[in-house]
Design a protein around this motif. Structure first.
Motif, mmCIF file in Angstrom:
data_model
loop_
_atom_site.group_PDB
_atom_site.id
_atom_site.type_symbol
_atom_site.label_atom_id
_atom_site.label_comp_id
_atom_site.label_asym_id
_atom_site.label_seq_id
_atom_site.Cartn_x
_atom_site.Cartn_y
_atom_site.Cartn_z
ATOM 1 N N ASP A 147 63.682 108.048 58.998
ATOM 2 C CA ASP A 147 64.072 108.186 60.404
ATOM 3 C C ASP A 147 63.569 106.997 61.213
ATOM 4 O O ASP A 147 64.278 106.493 62.093
ATOM 5 N N GLU A 150 65.775 104.140 60.412
ATOM 6 C CA GLU A 150 67.105 104.298 60.980
ATOM 7 C C GLU A 150 67.102 103.939 62.465
ATOM 8 O O GLU A 150 68.025 103.303 62.973
ATOM 9 N N GLU A 151 66.019 104.326 63.140
ATOM 10 C CA GLU A 151 65.943 104.070 64.571
ATOM 11 C C GLU A 151 65.863 102.568 64.847
ATOM 12 O O GLU A 151 66.472 102.067 65.781
ATOM 13 N N GLY A 154 69.085 100.925 62.009
ATOM 14 C CA GLY A 154 70.366 101.556 61.774
ATOM 15 C C GLY A 154 70.659 102.012 60.370
ATOM 16 O O GLY A 154 71.561 102.793 60.156
ATOM 17 N N SER A 155 69.924 101.515 59.402
ATOM 18 C CA SER A 155 70.229 101.924 58.039
ATOM 19 C C SER A 155 69.012 102.599 57.438
ATOM 20 O O SER A 155 67.885 102.396 57.873
ATOM 21 N N ARG A 156 69.278 103.410 56.429
ATOM 22 C CA ARG A 156 68.193 104.185 55.844
ATOM 23 C C ARG A 156 67.793 103.670 54.469
ATOM 24 O O ARG A 156 66.701 103.933 54.001
ATOM 25 N N HIS A 159 68.448 97.907 54.058
ATOM 26 C CA HIS A 159 68.158 97.516 55.426
ATOM 27 C C HIS A 159 68.660 96.116 55.764
ATOM 28 O O HIS A 159 69.216 95.896 56.824
#
Lengths: 373, 362, 152
Positions: A147, A150-151, A154-156, A159
């Protein structure tokens, strides 16, 4: 009349099983050709190449900024160190000094990635041994780290965030508070891992004295990372050749001397605590400043050969680049940790049961795309 | 006695008389057999669905998940949806498999578990057959199941299946000893092999309480051995999905796979029901002391509720085993049986025989 | 040990080696026929003790097939680079070092697979990633892929 020789079927025959490429415990498209005698493994021949994409060849036709995106796809569980390796190489070749802010953030991201990777490994390792619940406990905590990722970018998973000269963009304003929340959370949750698996009698029986790797073997086969450190091979690049901000943080290099599956397990568990320690030291010291150095749109490395190594979650990643002064490298070579870590499996698993082979391959923590590239 | 309100024998008698009034004795027998068969088929299918649903919820509870919650309220129709999917799936038989045995194997497994369930006393007067050798019968019938598993592994023409079947053979044959011996403890206590008599003998207290520590040891060993007998985790070596993909039923699909799946759950139910019948008083209510208010209230709870309540409690324990422990290795599994459980059990039997001889139990 | 003394030590062990300038490592180019002997000496000598082959790779540079060895000593903490060239492209042959460092066995299989350098005395010289009937060696500069034509 020809005298019939007495034939006893199966007396000296090998029972050959193909474990993989689709098998729950090879964690990807890897195939083990097992020769069995009953339940006992007589020989393991690893076959790889099922996910070979020719990344090294592709690098020869891509600029250094583009290569960053290819490195993500090698060891997808520690994408940050992979990106960082190429970035450091380019910066070293050009003699660029990146801002302090970038160094600290890169170190923190690498450690967050290491935590997430070790958690996923712990989750899958429990599953390999038949403890299905571990999977959800591991993923529960990894989710928090993803998370944060991602914040910020944008990718989990893939990257491509660390790039030559610094970072792709600045971190999210919440990054600092999120990491600060994460540290006490993980300090509370990590002991649960021990409660669920480490102290379990069945687990210790399954992992102790299984697949013993001596220090000499580890060095000779080039086993790096937690797998090598479980045998007492001090191979942590973060200590030996500190890069980014590793020279200013205080952490221990975890070393075990037993070299069995349980030692490799413990090294990773303890490394998670060390990663938290590193995060704790750095989270308040992110300096202000630029997130990147102004780079030319087309990077041309001076003619020569460069080698840069970093410590990913699985071991030493070496990047070797030969440049002729063009915008594309003449040859790009990735010395990936999993490639070397895989091939000792024959030596470790011989004479053990199939169930032990699964435990051993789980404890080596293999990521298959990193082997095949 | 308060049990008489819930005595099912008068109910079955009235059905018998009703049928006798309209047809000849031979037809009565036939129609009664069909009736019992139908009731058991329905019971079997419903219980299977309920158990699968329960397992998924328990597993989800342990793993910090929600489990099935989309199909119907609280997802209770999820297993029915799954069953429909399995019914419509293609059944494929791999090349060079022994077709006859391959098709036969799931039926052997499911018939074995079904036959055993028929002998269970669910409440007073509510059982299909009441043999005077009930315990012996159940032991005999459940051991047939391993034949089905061995056949499935052998006829699949798959190496994983064969390994799974061989593991399962070694495992079930070993643990049958412990199951048998721990049942023997109760046979010594109650002096009968008839399940209804064993339940009746617990009217003044369950054997797990009456039989002192030896009975408790027997109960624990029975629980471990029965879990192994049903091929459930941490003894699920025959399936061992991380090692053998799915073990003996790797090559089965559709409804044939569902048969194995169902049989596993019914075997678990059977193990729990046997533990209930032998150690936890079967359908007898929980009593403390003699003739207290508490006991009277307990008496008004129907015996069927008692039986299923206790059984599901034991099932819950068995499920907890599966979702918390790692799997054992085959040699550790056999070591556990032959070096620990069996000697303890044998010693325990001698101790119980001595206790009973001296009349020291309640 | 600093770079100059290390270079002198290596020069003693490999008299025919040519040293290239490399800002990062001591880089020695050894003749192909002396490769195995030099590698063994570098590992066994008490002053060098290169026991860790951290990277071995092949490069196709200026029409020449070379193998690069990145060596490191775990006890003395120094590193060096060893290079050897195969004599020709059509039948590129070098000695194996898999008996000195076990890691080399699979590095060499990869090099054979992608660059077509054959290693003598190697226990299992097969392709590692590509199919056994694959034509050509993709990492060579003159490799033309007729199946997946990608032009840059």
């Amino acid at each position: 009349m020809v005298e019939k020789a007495e034939v006893i079927l199966g007396e000296n025959e090998q029972y050959v099983i193909n474990m993989g490429p689709q098998h729950p415990s090879t964690h990807g498209v890897l195939r083990f050709e097992l020769s069995l005698k009953g339940e006992i493994v007589d020989k393991v021949v690893p076959h790889c190449g099922y996910i070979h994409r020719g990344i090294e060849k592709m690098c020869e036709a891509n600029t250094y900024q583009q290569i960053i995106h290819l490195t993500d796809r090698m060891d997808y569980l520690s994408a940050h160190p992979n990106n960082e390796a190429v970035s450091l190489l380019v910066e070293k070749a050009l003699g660029i000094e990146v801002p302090e802010r970038v160094k600290v953030i890169r170190t923190m991201l690498s450690e967050l990635g290491r935590l997430g990777s070790h958690q996923l490994w712990w989750a899958a390792f429990g599953m390999d041994l038949g403890a299905l619940t571990t999977f959800f406990y591991g993923l529960r905590d990894r989710e928090k780290i993803l998370d944060i990722f991602e914040e910020s970018f944008g990718s989990r998973l893939l990257h491509s965030y660390i790039c030559p000269g610094g970072l792709m963009n600045d971190i999210h304003p919440n990054f600092k508070t999120r990491v600060k929340e994460l540290i006490p959370y993980l300090r509370k949750k990590l002991p649960e891992y021990d409660q669920l698996l480490t102290g379990n009698v069945i687990f210790t029986e399954r992992s102790k004295n299984i697949g013993i790797m001596t220090k000499e073997d580890a060095i000779s086969y080039g086993i790096t990372g937690p797998s090598g450190r479980g045998s007492g091979f001090a191979c942590d690049v973060r200590k030996a050749e500190p890069y980014s901000a590793y020279d200013r943080v205080d952490f221990k290099e975890i070393l075990m001397t037993e070299g069995d599956t349980f030692a490799r397990y413990q090294v990773r568990i303890l490394e998670m605590y060390e990663s938290i320690k590193i995060l704790e030291q750095l989270v308040d010291q992110i300096p202000d400043g630029d997130y990147t150095v102004k780079m030319k749109p087309i990077i041309k490395l001076p003619e020569g050969e460069y080698y840069q190594r970093v410590e990913t979650a699985r071991g030493e990643l070496g990047v070797y680049a030969v440049s002729t002064g063009e915008k594309f490298p003449d040859r790009m070579r990735f010395r990936t940790p999993n490639f070397s870590n895989l091939f000792i499996i024959d030596k470790l698993a011989r004479g053990h049961k199939i169930a032990d082979l699964v435990a051993i391959s789980g404890s080596l923590d293999l990521v298959i795309p990193d082997i095949d590239r | 006695m308060a049990f008489s309100i819930y005595d099912f024998s008068s109910f079955t008698q009235s059905i018998h008389q009703l049928l006798s009034g309209v047809m000849s004795p031979a037809w009565v027998l036939v129609s009664e057999l069909v009736l019992v068969g139908l009731v058991f088929l329905m019971f079997y299918a419903l219980l299977g669905l309920a158990l699968v649903y329960l397992e998924r919820r328990v597993c989800a509870f342990i793993q910090n998940r929600l489990g099935p919650n989309r199909v119907g309220p609280q997802g209770i129709f999820q297993t029915i949806a799954d069953l429909i999917k399995l019914l419509f799936k293609e059944i494929f038989i791999i090349k060079n498999a022994d077709k006859f045995l391959f098709n036969l194997a799931p039926f052997i497994v499911i018939i074995a578990s079904m036959m055993a369930i028929g002998a269970l006393p669910f409440a007073k007067g509510l059982h299909a057959m009441d043999f005077n050798i009930g315990v012996f019968y159940i032991l005999a019938v459940t051991s047939l199941g391993v034949v089905g598993i061995l056949l499935a592994g052998w006829s699949s023409n798959s190496k994983y299946s064969l390994l799974g079947a061989m593991r399962s053979g070694a495992q079930i044959i070993s643990y049958e000893l412990s199951v048998g011996l721990s049942m023997l403890a109760i046979i010594i206590f109650s002096g009968s092999m008839q399940l209804s008599v064993i339940v009746e003998s617990q009217a003044n207290g369950w054997w797990i309480f009456k039989g002192h520590i030896p009975a408790f040891i027997s109960f624990v060993i029975f629980l471990i051995a029965a879990t192994a007998e049903t091929n459930r985790g941490p003894f699920d070596l025959a399936e061992a999905e991380s090692e053998l993909t799915a073990g003996f039923h790797t090559e089965y699909s559709g409804i044939r796979f569902a048969f194995f799946f169902l049989a596993e759950y019914m075997n678990m139910f059977l193990a729990a029901a046997l533990a209930t019948t032998l150690f936890l008083g079967g359908w007898m209510p929980l009593h403390f002391g003699v003739d207290t208010q508490f006991n009277h209230i307990m008496d008004f709870v129907p015996p069927v509720v008692w039986f299923f309540g206790k059984t599901f409690f034991v099932i819950y324990i068995i499920m907890l085993f599966k979702w918390t422990f790692p799997r054992l290795r085959i040699d550790q599994l056999l070591t556990l049986e032959w070096k620990y459980l069996l000697p303890i059990n044998l010693f325990n039997i001698v101790l119980i025989a001595f206790l009973v001889m001296m009349g020291w139990h309640f | 040990m600093d770079q100059t003394t290390l270079q002198q030590t290596i020069a003693k062990l490999a008299p025919n080696a040519v040293f290239n300038t490399n800002p990062q490592f001591v880089e020695a180019v050894v003749p192909a026929n002396e490769l195995h002997q030099v590698a063994k000496a570098l590992k066994d000598n008490s002053e060098t003790q290169f026991d860790f082959l951290c990277n071995q790779t092949g490069i196709d540079q200026k029409g020449e097939l070379k193998v690069v060895y990145h060596l490191r000593s775990t006890s003395l903490n120094h590193a060096c680079v060893l290079k050897a060239s195969a004599s020709n492209r059509e039948d590129a042959i070098l000695d194996t070092v898999s008996d000195i460092w076990a890691a080399a066995e699979f590095f060499e299989r990869e090099i054979f697979d992608l660059l077509g350098i054959r290693f003598t005395n190697h226990p299992d010289m097969r392709r590692l990633f590509l199919e056994d009937d694959f034509q050509g060696f993709p990492l060579r500069k003159d490799f033309v892929d007729n199946v997946n034509i990608i032009e840059f």
